[in-house]
Design an enzyme around this catalytic site. Structure first.
Site, PDB file in Angstrom:
ATOM      1  N   LYS A  15       0.840  -1.200   0.000  1.00 33.33           N
ATOM      2  CA  LYS A  15       0.000   0.000   0.000  1.00 33.33           C
ATOM      3  C   LYS A  15       0.881   1.259   0.000  1.00 33.33           C
ATOM      4  CE  LYS A  15      -3.793  -2.293   2.538  1.00 33.33           C
ATOM      5  NZ  LYS A  15      -4.377  -2.446   3.880  1.00 33.33           N
ATOM      6  N   TYR A  55     -12.173  -4.345  -2.794  1.00 32.25           N
ATOM      7  CA  TYR A  55     -12.583  -4.789  -1.461  1.00 32.25           C
ATOM      8  C   TYR A  55     -13.969  -5.428  -1.445  1.00 32.25           C
ATOM      9  CZ  TYR A  55      -8.404  -3.109   0.809  1.00 32.25           C
ATOM     10  OH  TYR A  55      -7.088  -2.963   1.203  1.00 32.25           O
ATOM     11  N   ASN A 157      -1.400  -0.348   7.488  1.00 34.53           N
ATOM     12  CA  ASN A 157      -0.740  -1.618   7.803  1.00 34.53           C
ATOM     13  C   ASN A 157       0.087  -2.171   6.647  1.00 34.53           C
ATOM     14  OD1 ASN A 157      -2.853  -2.367   6.204  1.00 34.53           O
ATOM     15  ND2 ASN A 157      -3.918  -3.574   7.754  1.00 34.53           N
ATOM     16  N   HIS A 160      -1.689  -5.301   1.478  1.00 30.00           N
ATOM     17  CA  HIS A 160      -2.872  -6.134   1.307  1.00 30.00           C
ATOM     18  C   HIS A 160      -2.404  -7.514   0.877  1.00 30.00           C
ATOM     19  CE1 HIS A 160      -6.616  -7.869   0.017  1.00 30.00           C
ATOM     20  NE2 HIS A 160      -5.967  -8.271  -1.060  1.00 30.00           N
ATOM     21  N   GLU A 171      -9.080 -11.681  -7.093  1.00 32.43           N
ATOM     22  CA  GLU A 171      -8.285 -10.455  -6.955  1.00 32.43           C
ATOM     23  C   GLU A 171      -7.186 -10.370  -8.019  1.00 32.43           C
ATOM     24  OE1 GLU A 171      -8.795  -9.679  -2.147  1.00 32.43           O
ATOM     25  OE2 GLU A 171      -6.836 -10.292  -2.917  1.00 32.43           O
TER      26      GLU A 171
HETATM   27  O1  CDP Z   1      -6.076  -6.461   5.048  1.00 36.47           O
HETATM   28  P1  CDP Z   1      -6.774  -7.543   5.849  1.00 36.47           P
HETATM   29  O2  CDP Z   1      -7.299  -8.662   4.985  1.00 36.47           O
HETATM   30  O3  CDP Z   1      -5.902  -8.028   6.968  1.00 36.47           O
HETATM   31  O4  CDP Z   1      -8.015  -6.848   6.569  1.00 36.47           O
HETATM   32  P2  CDP Z   1      -9.524  -6.574   6.098  1.00 36.47           P
HETATM   33  O5  CDP Z   1     -10.403  -6.912   7.244  1.00 36.47           O
HETATM   34  O6  CDP Z   1      -9.808  -7.230   4.791  1.00 36.47           O
HETATM   35  O7  CDP Z   1      -9.544  -4.989   5.930  1.00 36.47           O
HETATM   36  C1  CDP Z   1      -8.975  -4.394   4.807  1.00 36.47           C
HETATM   37  C2  CDP Z   1      -8.193  -3.169   5.240  1.00 36.47           C
HETATM   38  O8  CDP Z   1      -9.069  -2.202   5.765  1.00 36.47           O
HETATM   39  C3  CDP Z   1      -7.178  -3.389   6.345  1.00 36.47           C
HETATM   40  O9  CDP Z   1      -5.958  -3.919   5.874  1.00 36.47           O
HETATM   41  C4  CDP Z   1      -7.015  -1.989   6.905  1.00 36.47           C
HETATM   42  O10 CDP Z   1      -6.123  -1.188   6.148  1.00 36.47           O
HETATM   43  C5  CDP Z   1      -8.422  -1.426   6.730  1.00 36.47           C
HETATM   44  N1  CDP Z   1      -9.194  -1.492   7.988  1.00 36.47           N
HETATM   45  C6  CDP Z   1      -9.342  -0.316   8.742  1.00 36.47           C
HETATM   46  O11 CDP Z   1      -8.842   0.737   8.349  1.00 36.47           O
HETATM   47  N2  CDP Z   1     -10.052  -0.346   9.892  1.00 36.47           N
HETATM   48  C7  CDP Z   1     -10.594  -1.471  10.333  1.00 36.47           C
HETATM   49  N3  CDP Z   1     -11.277  -1.464  11.464  1.00 36.47           N
HETATM   50  C8  CDP Z   1     -10.438  -2.673   9.612  1.00 36.47           C
HETATM   51  C9  CDP Z   1      -9.738  -2.651   8.426  1.00 36.47           C
HETATM   52 MG    MG Z   2      -8.915  -8.789   3.649  1.00 38.46          MG
END
Ligand code: CDP
Ligand code: MG
Length: 202
Positions: A15, A55, A157, A160, A171
């Site tokens: 990212k 997403y 973080n 992705h 994806e």
């Molecule tokens: O990236 P990952 O699959 O670990 O998490 P996700 O649940 O698919 O969420 C996608 C992205 O949304 C995360 O990597 C975070 O950057 C963001 N996110 C956030 O900003 N706040 C949250 N409470 C959860 C996710």
């Molecule tokens: Mg995810």
């Protein structure tokens, strides 16, 4: 015949914060070191629509992400910003559109046995505050759900990574065309996957 394990592919996107933190090399190094093979790579600045589509390719993403966020709060004894997972994930999605379009990203496809799970293990949990030590998110960044929510922004973080094999397949199609995926043999695959290790001794 079923596809061999070693053919499993996963999508990784560094990212904008990962690029700005000069972590491209460090992140790629981890996937190379574990034995995965790079099948495709490019740099681009994504558009908001493209990010929203990414997403929401998985129709369950809104619910699961909302629920995971609520659990993240509850596990720390904190009050979540809402009890409604869909309300939470709508905000997350709006923030993500700003975050992921804010600068160049590096999109990659990595191939190898159990690549989806192996990559998730190396990347670590979504919230850097609780991501394990030794993972990319645990070692290189310090954000939390709470900080993101207070400031009305995404949790930063760095990466992705696809969550399941099915997610990876859709994806990869979203980010790459078929002719951008390169099929080739990596010499080290012999030592990783070959049944007989002959040919080493002279
Ligand atoms: O990236 P990952 O699959 O670990 O998490 P996700 O649940 O698919 O969420 C996608 C992205 O949304 C995360 O990597 C975070 O950057 C963001 N996110 C956030 O900003 N706040 C949250 N409470 C959860 C996710
Ligand atoms: Mg995810």
């Amino acid at each position: 015949m079923e596809k061999h394990f070693k053919k499993e592919r996963t999508l990784i996107v560094i990212k904008p914060d990962g690029v700005q933190r000069s972590l491209i090399g460090e992140i790629i190094k981890r996937f190379e070191q574990v034995g995965l093979k790079l099948s495709a790579i490019k740099m681009l600045v994504p558009e908001e629509d493209f990010v929203e589509k990414h997403y929401t390719l998985d129709p369950k993403w809104r619910l699961l992400t909302g629920e995971k966020t609520i659990k993240g709060y509850v596990d720390k004894g904190l009050e979540p910003p809402s009890q409604d997972p869909l309300e939470i994930s709508q905000k997350i999605l709006n923030n993500l559109k700003k975050y992921v379009t804010s600068g160049p990203v590096i999109a990659m496809v990595w191939e190898g046995a159990h690549s989806v799970k192996i990559v998730r293990k190396l990347v670590g949990g979504t919230e850097p505050l609780t991501s394990d030590v030794g993972t990319i998110r645990g070692d290189y960044v310090l954000d939390s759900y709470q900080m993101g929510d207070v400031d009305g922004r995404s949790v930063r973080n760095l990466i992705h990574a696809s969550g399941t094999i099915e997610e990876a397949e859709i994806e990869i199609k979203h980010w790459f065309s078929e002719n951008e995926l390169v099929d080739y043999r990596l010499i080290q695959e012999q030592i990783l996957y070959d049944v007989n290790l002959d040919g080493i001794l002279e």
